[in-house]
Design a protein around this motif. Sequence first.
Motif, PDB file in Angstrom:
ATOM      1  N   HIS A  77       0.777  -0.893  -0.355  1.00  0.00           N
ATOM      2  CA  HIS A  77       0.183  -0.282   0.066  1.00  0.00           C
ATOM      3  C   HIS A  77       1.154   0.999  -0.164  1.00  0.00           C
ATOM      4  O   HIS A  77       2.020   1.190   0.523  1.00  0.00           O
ATOM      5  CB  HIS A  77      -0.755  -0.052   1.259  1.00  0.00           C
ATOM      6  N   TYR A 101       1.134   3.700   1.525  1.00  0.00           N
ATOM      7  CA  TYR A 101       1.412   4.149   3.166  1.00  0.00           C
ATOM      8  C   TYR A 101       2.767   3.264   3.208  1.00  0.00           C
ATOM      9  O   TYR A 101       3.523   3.962   4.804  1.00  0.00           O
ATOM     10  CB  TYR A 101       0.420   4.204   4.274  1.00  0.00           C
ATOM     11  N   ASP A 116      -3.336   1.876  -3.632  1.00  0.00           N
ATOM     12  CA  ASP A 116      -4.533   3.149  -3.206  1.00  0.00           C
ATOM     13  C   ASP A 116      -5.254   1.067  -2.510  1.00  0.00           C
ATOM     14  O   ASP A 116      -4.675   0.169  -3.616  1.00  0.00           O
ATOM     15  CB  ASP A 116      -4.803   3.644  -3.432  1.00  0.00           C
ATOM     16  N   SER A 117      -6.179   1.539  -1.784  1.00  0.00           N
ATOM     17  CA  SER A 117      -7.066   0.010  -1.302  1.00  0.00           C
ATOM     18  C   SER A 117      -7.374  -0.330  -2.784  1.00  0.00           C
ATOM     19  O   SER A 117      -7.037  -1.874  -3.252  1.00  0.00           O
ATOM     20  CB  SER A 117      -7.996   0.281  -0.610  1.00  0.00           C
ATOM     21  N   TYR A 121     -17.251  -0.045   3.874  1.00  0.00           N
ATOM     22  CA  TYR A 121     -16.042   0.995   3.011  1.00  0.00           C
ATOM     23  C   TYR A 121     -15.340  -0.988   3.159  1.00  0.00           C
ATOM     24  O   TYR A 121     -15.510  -1.322   4.610  1.00  0.00           O
ATOM     25  CB  TYR A 121     -15.435   1.494   4.482  1.00  0.00           C
ATOM     26  N   ASN A 149     -12.186  -0.994   3.974  1.00  0.00           N
ATOM     27  CA  ASN A 149     -11.574  -1.667   5.296  1.00  0.00           C
ATOM     28  C   ASN A 149     -12.416  -1.716   6.750  1.00  0.00           C
ATOM     29  O   ASN A 149     -13.130  -1.095   7.846  1.00  0.00           O
ATOM     30  CB  ASN A 149     -11.501   0.184   5.950  1.00  0.00           C
ATOM     31  N   SER A 157     -12.141   4.142  -1.321  1.00  0.00           N
ATOM     32  CA  SER A 157     -12.484   5.484  -0.660  1.00  0.00           C
ATOM     33  C   SER A 157     -12.772   5.846  -2.727  1.00  0.00           C
ATOM     34  O   SER A 157     -13.066   7.076  -2.434  1.00  0.00           O
ATOM     35  CB  SER A 157     -11.260   6.377  -0.289  1.00  0.00           C
ATOM     36  N   HIS A 181      -6.831  10.048  10.609  1.00  0.00           N
ATOM     37  CA  HIS A 181      -7.469  10.770   9.677  1.00  0.00           C
ATOM     38  C   HIS A 181      -8.206  12.138  10.379  1.00  0.00           C
ATOM     39  O   HIS A 181      -8.552  13.160  10.239  1.00  0.00           O
ATOM     40  CB  HIS A 181      -8.397  10.461   8.905  1.00  0.00           C
ATOM     41  N   HIS A 224      -7.822  13.194   2.437  1.00  0.00           N
ATOM     42  CA  HIS A 224      -8.343  11.911   2.223  1.00  0.00           C
ATOM     43  C   HIS A 224      -9.541  11.880   2.556  1.00  0.00           C
ATOM     44  O   HIS A 224      -9.765  13.236   3.410  1.00  0.00           O
ATOM     45  CB  HIS A 224      -7.283  10.524   3.040  1.00  0.00           C
ATOM     46  N   GLU A 230     -11.282  10.354   4.313  1.00  0.00           N
ATOM     47  CA  GLU A 230     -11.674   9.712   5.810  1.00  0.00           C
ATOM     48  C   GLU A 230     -11.445  11.474   6.514  1.00  0.00           C
ATOM     49  O   GLU A 230     -11.660  10.696   8.096  1.00  0.00           O
ATOM     50  CB  GLU A 230     -10.369   8.772   5.921  1.00  0.00           C
ATOM     51  N   SER A 250      -8.908   9.596  -2.254  1.00  0.00           N
ATOM     52  CA  SER A 250      -7.797   8.362  -2.451  1.00  0.00           C
ATOM     53  C   SER A 250      -6.292   8.871  -2.285  1.00  0.00           C
ATOM     54  O   SER A 250      -5.898   9.355  -3.036  1.00  0.00           O
ATOM     55  CB  SER A 250      -8.470   7.518  -3.164  1.00  0.00           C
ATOM     56  N   THR A 251      -5.514   7.919  -1.796  1.00  0.00           N
ATOM     57  CA  THR A 251      -4.132   8.471  -1.714  1.00  0.00           C
ATOM     58  C   THR A 251      -3.635   8.645  -3.038  1.00  0.00           C
ATOM     59  O   THR A 251      -2.699   9.777  -3.360  1.00  0.00           O
ATOM     60  CB  THR A 251      -4.144   6.765  -1.577  1.00  0.00           C
TER      61      THR A 251
HETATM   62  P1  13P Z   1      -7.094   4.332   0.042  1.00  0.00           P
HETATM   63  O1  13P Z   1      -8.235   3.593  -0.115  1.00  0.00           O
HETATM   64  O2  13P Z   1      -6.639   5.691  -0.057  1.00  0.00           O
HETATM   65  O3  13P Z   1      -5.888   3.489   0.082  1.00  0.00           O
HETATM   66  O4  13P Z   1      -6.836   4.580   1.490  1.00  0.00           O
HETATM   67  C1  13P Z   1      -6.855   3.529   2.574  1.00  0.00           C
HETATM   68  C2  13P Z   1      -6.078   3.898   4.049  1.00  0.00           C
HETATM   69  O5  13P Z   1      -6.661   2.923   4.673  1.00  0.00           O
HETATM   70  C3  13P Z   1      -6.949   4.938   4.072  1.00  0.00           C
HETATM   71  O6  13P Z   1      -6.409   4.950   5.019  1.00  0.00           O
END
Ligand code: 13P
Length: 303
Positions: free
Chosen positions: A23, A25, A39-40, A111, A113, A128, A174, A197, A199, A213-214
């Motif tokens: 990812h 991050y 990103d996710s 989501y 997540n 996202s 966030h 973001h 979030e 998103s990221t």
């Molecule tokens: P993304 O959907 O931008 O990858 O974000 C995932 C995430 O965990 C953001 O905190």
Amino acid sequence: MIKDIQNEILKLKKEKDICILAHSYQSPEILEIADFTGDSFALSQRASEVQSKTVIMCGVRFMAETVKILSPDKKVILSNPAAGCPMAEMLDVEYVKEVKRQYPDYAVVAYINTTSELKTVCDVCVTSSSALKICRKIEKDNILFIPDCNLGGWIAKQLPEKNIKLLDGCCPVHAKLSREDVLKAKQLHPGALLLVHPECRAEVCELADFAGSTTEIMHFAKTSEADAFIIGTENSIVTHLQLACPDKKFYPLSNECICSDMKATTLVDVLNCCKGEFGEEIILDDEIYRGAKRCIDEMIRLG
Ligand code: 13P
Ligand code: SF4
């Protein structure tokens, strides 16, 4: 030293036919040895296309579970077993079932997540970057969006034609960002664009020049004519952007926007995963696998 470890990982990866997903991050040294980064949404797409028999997911647990669900015949390793996502574990399955009983005519949107178990009681997943598109496409007008009330609220604002009900979940990293942080950062860096973001809380998103998103944040910054940006997401994105665009300036919205779970994986953890000495193989109960897969498949169909 870092190069030596990276070279050893690259050698083992080739010998053992391992694919490494990371990812955005994750740290720069992990992103450098990954086969796919993003990103996710990008990672969940990649996961289904991967040919290798073993996949190491450098990220958090729900991401590794998503890979396993999309590639059930592969050996999927979570790079550091301690890396969870607090938001993904925030809502209890029984609680969501109870809310569903109260709102029977609502489509339940999760989501990505979320734990696999929670996905089993939902209709469709979103990331996202796909949330807006998918919520717009859902036939029902009533939507129960879980767990992130900030992302859900951001979607609701853009889809006034839908009735979106939110619960109390959020990303603790966030959600720490505030209007005061924005005002302070704007005063320190006048003229810099604010990219956040979704979030983040509404009071932050409302003041942003762009929310996404990221990957969308990184794309916006790289292609923008502007040369200074305040970044309202996990601070690794500030580092990645600064390395990618040395001629531009990137400032964190807050020095505290750091996800310790995303930071749990080290380069040595990845090396030890490749050696078969670390990491956790993801094994899902059959019923959970089937229920969560239905929810993720629906995301892919609508997204
Ligand atoms: P993304 O959907 O931008 O990858 O974000 C995932 C995430 O965990 C953001 O905190
Ligand atoms: Fe979860 Fe927030 Fe960390 Fe993303 S930044 S993994 S949503 S806790």
